[in-house]
Design a protein around this motif. Structure first.
Motif, PDB file in Angstrom:
ATOM      1  N   PRO A  36       0.795  -1.229   0.000  1.00 15.94           N
ATOM      2  CA  PRO A  36       0.000   0.000   0.000  1.00 15.94           C
ATOM      3  C   PRO A  36       0.826   1.277   0.000  1.00 15.94           C
ATOM      4  CG  PRO A  36      -0.262  -1.205   2.073  1.00 15.94           C
ATOM      5  CD  PRO A  36       0.577  -2.045   1.171  1.00 15.94           C
ATOM      6  N   ILE A  37       2.105   1.185   0.333  1.00 17.46           N
ATOM      7  CA  ILE A  37       2.966   2.385   0.311  1.00 17.46           C
ATOM      8  C   ILE A  37       3.154   2.890  -1.112  1.00 17.46           C
ATOM      9  CG2 ILE A  37       5.479   2.553   0.189  1.00 17.46           C
ATOM     10  CD1 ILE A  37       5.636   2.388   3.087  1.00 17.46           C
ATOM     11  N   PHE A  38       3.104   1.996  -2.106  1.00 16.02           N
ATOM     12  CA  PHE A  38       3.338   2.356  -3.500  1.00 16.02           C
ATOM     13  C   PHE A  38       2.041   2.634  -4.251  1.00 16.02           C
ATOM     14  CE2 PHE A  38       7.092  -0.339  -2.554  1.00 16.02           C
ATOM     15  CZ  PHE A  38       8.043   0.641  -2.692  1.00 16.02           C
ATOM     16  N   THR A  39       1.029   3.141  -3.577  1.00 13.73           N
ATOM     17  CA  THR A  39      -0.249   3.374  -4.240  1.00 13.73           C
ATOM     18  C   THR A  39      -0.283   4.678  -5.032  1.00 13.73           C
ATOM     19  OG1 THR A  39      -1.138   4.348  -2.219  1.00 13.73           O
ATOM     20  CG2 THR A  39      -1.574   1.987  -2.613  1.00 13.73           C
ATOM     21  N   VAL A  40       0.789   5.445  -5.010  1.00 10.48           N
ATOM     22  CA  VAL A  40       0.864   6.675  -5.792  1.00 10.48           C
ATOM     23  C   VAL A  40       0.856   6.295  -7.267  1.00 10.48           C
ATOM     24  CG1 VAL A  40       2.251   8.708  -6.318  1.00 10.48           C
ATOM     25  CG2 VAL A  40       2.179   7.810  -3.984  1.00 10.48           C
ATOM     26  N   THR A  41       0.090   7.019  -8.059  1.00 16.33           N
ATOM     27  CA  THR A  41       0.038   6.700  -9.487  1.00 16.33           C
ATOM     28  C   THR A  41       1.392   6.974 -10.125  1.00 16.33           C
ATOM     29  OG1 THR A  41      -0.741   8.911 -10.005  1.00 16.33           O
ATOM     30  CG2 THR A  41      -2.418   7.215  -9.667  1.00 16.33           C
ATOM     31  N   GLN A  42       1.806   6.106 -10.996  1.00 12.98           N
ATOM     32  CA  GLN A  42       3.100   6.230 -11.650  1.00 12.98           C
ATOM     33  C   GLN A  42       3.047   7.134 -12.871  1.00 12.98           C
ATOM     34  OE1 GLN A  42       5.938   4.957 -10.468  1.00 12.98           O
ATOM     35  NE2 GLN A  42       4.819   4.219  -8.701  1.00 12.98           N
ATOM     36  N   THR A  43       1.868   7.533 -13.297  1.00  7.66           N
ATOM     37  CA  THR A  43       1.749   8.380 -14.488  1.00  7.66           C
ATOM     38  C   THR A  43       1.429   9.823 -14.103  1.00  7.66           C
ATOM     39  OG1 THR A  43      -0.565   7.811 -14.697  1.00  7.66           O
ATOM     40  CG2 THR A  43       0.995   6.454 -15.915  1.00  7.66           C
ATOM     41  N   ASP A  44       2.087  10.312 -13.112  1.00  7.45           N
ATOM     42  CA  ASP A  44       1.859  11.680 -12.661  1.00  7.45           C
ATOM     43  C   ASP A  44       2.500  12.654 -13.653  1.00  7.45           C
ATOM     44  OD1 ASP A  44       1.143  13.814 -11.136  1.00  7.45           O
ATOM     45  OD2 ASP A  44       2.599  13.437  -9.539  1.00  7.45           O
ATOM     46  N   PRO A  45       1.701  13.412 -14.405  1.00  2.17           N
ATOM     47  CA  PRO A  45       2.285  14.290 -15.433  1.00  2.17           C
ATOM     48  C   PRO A  45       3.098  15.436 -14.839  1.00  2.17           C
ATOM     49  CG  PRO A  45      -0.074  14.634 -15.281  1.00  2.17           C
ATOM     50  CD  PRO A  45       0.251  13.470 -14.400  1.00  2.17           C
ATOM     51  N   ILE A  46       2.799  15.854 -13.625  1.00  2.89           N
ATOM     52  CA  ILE A  46       3.557  16.948 -13.009  1.00  2.89           C
ATOM     53  C   ILE A  46       5.004  16.521 -12.771  1.00  2.89           C
ATOM     54  CG2 ILE A  46       3.741  18.418 -10.968  1.00  2.89           C
ATOM     55  CD1 ILE A  46       1.400  19.120 -12.795  1.00  2.89           C
ATOM     56  N   ARG A  47       5.197  15.282 -12.340  1.00  2.00           N
ATOM     57  CA  ARG A  47       6.569  14.797 -12.130  1.00  2.00           C
ATOM     58  C   ARG A  47       7.329  14.740 -13.437  1.00  2.00           C
ATOM     59  NH1 ARG A  47       6.557   9.594  -8.358  1.00  2.00           N
ATOM     60  NH2 ARG A  47       5.799   8.745 -10.313  1.00  2.00           N
ATOM     61  N   ALA A  48       6.671  14.344 -14.507  1.00  2.00           N
ATOM     62  CA  ALA A  48       7.327  14.291 -15.815  1.00  2.00           C
ATOM     63  C   ALA A  48       7.721  15.694 -16.282  1.00  2.00           C
ATOM     64  CB  ALA A  48       6.417  13.621 -16.839  1.00  2.00           C
ATOM     65  N   ILE A  49       6.847  16.651 -16.075  1.00  2.00           N
ATOM     66  CA  ILE A  49       7.145  18.035 -16.462  1.00  2.00           C
ATOM     67  C   ILE A  49       8.290  18.587 -15.629  1.00  2.00           C
ATOM     68  CG2 ILE A  49       6.221  20.396 -16.447  1.00  2.00           C
ATOM     69  CD1 ILE A  49       3.489  19.107 -17.204  1.00  2.00           C
ATOM     70  N   LEU A  50       8.272  18.339 -14.313  1.00  2.00           N
ATOM     71  CA  LEU A  50       9.353  18.813 -13.452  1.00  2.00           C
ATOM     72  C   LEU A  50      10.685  18.158 -13.819  1.00  2.00           C
ATOM     73  CD1 LEU A  50       7.654  19.015  -9.951  1.00  2.00           C
ATOM     74  CD2 LEU A  50       8.408  20.899 -11.397  1.00  2.00           C
ATOM     75  N   LEU A  51      10.644  16.909 -14.228  1.00  2.00           N
ATOM     76  CA  LEU A  51      11.862  16.241 -14.685  1.00  2.00           C
ATOM     77  C   LEU A  51      12.416  16.943 -15.920  1.00  2.00           C
ATOM     78  CD1 LEU A  51      13.889  13.878 -14.558  1.00  2.00           C
ATOM     79  CD2 LEU A  51      12.283  12.603 -15.981  1.00  2.00           C
ATOM     80  N   GLY A  52      11.553  17.259 -16.874  1.00  2.00           N
ATOM     81  CA  GLY A  52      11.992  17.963 -18.080  1.00  2.00           C
ATOM     82  C   GLY A  52      12.547  19.340 -17.774  1.00  2.00           C
ATOM     83  N   VAL A  53      11.884  20.061 -16.877  1.00  2.00           N
ATOM     84  CA  VAL A  53      12.366  21.396 -16.490  1.00  2.00           C
ATOM     85  C   VAL A  53      13.710  21.282 -15.784  1.00  2.00           C
ATOM     86  CG1 VAL A  53      11.886  23.345 -14.951  1.00  2.00           C
ATOM     87  CG2 VAL A  53      10.075  22.433 -16.406  1.00  2.00           C
ATOM     88  N   GLY A  54      13.852  20.279 -14.933  1.00  2.00           N
ATOM     89  CA  GLY A  54      15.123  20.078 -14.232  1.00  2.00           C
ATOM     90  C   GLY A  54      16.257  19.753 -15.175  1.00  2.00           C
TER      91      GLY A  54
END
Length: 75
Positions: A36-54
């Motif tokens: 249950p600790i890994f219930t965060v969705t893996q397709t979070d678009p905000i994380r992908a955008i922040l990765l690109g900005v970084g």
């Protein structure tokens, strides 16, 4: 010419990483259902955008250092 190639490569790398971060992977979905600790969705678009900005921020920083070092060599 080198600067243009550098930025095109940086943009391509950022886009590839953003696409990889935005897609789900079969192994991560198995982990998500097992714990249950890994219930965060893996397709979070905000994380992908922040990765690109970084990635682009790091590319800009490295480019500025490269320019500063080349200016010192010519001085």
């Amino acid at each position: 010419m080198r600067s243009t190639l550098y930025w095109l490569t940086s943009i391509a790398l950022a886009a590839i990483c953003m696409k990889a971060a935005a897609t789900t992977q079969a192994d991560s979905s198995v982990l998500a259902t097992a714990d249950p600790i890994f219930t965060v969705t893996q397709t979070d678009p905000i994380r992908a955008i922040l990765l690109g900005v970084g990635i682009m921020a790091m590319a800009y920083t490295y480019h500025r250092v490269w320019e500063n070092l080349s200016e010192k060599k010519h001085s």
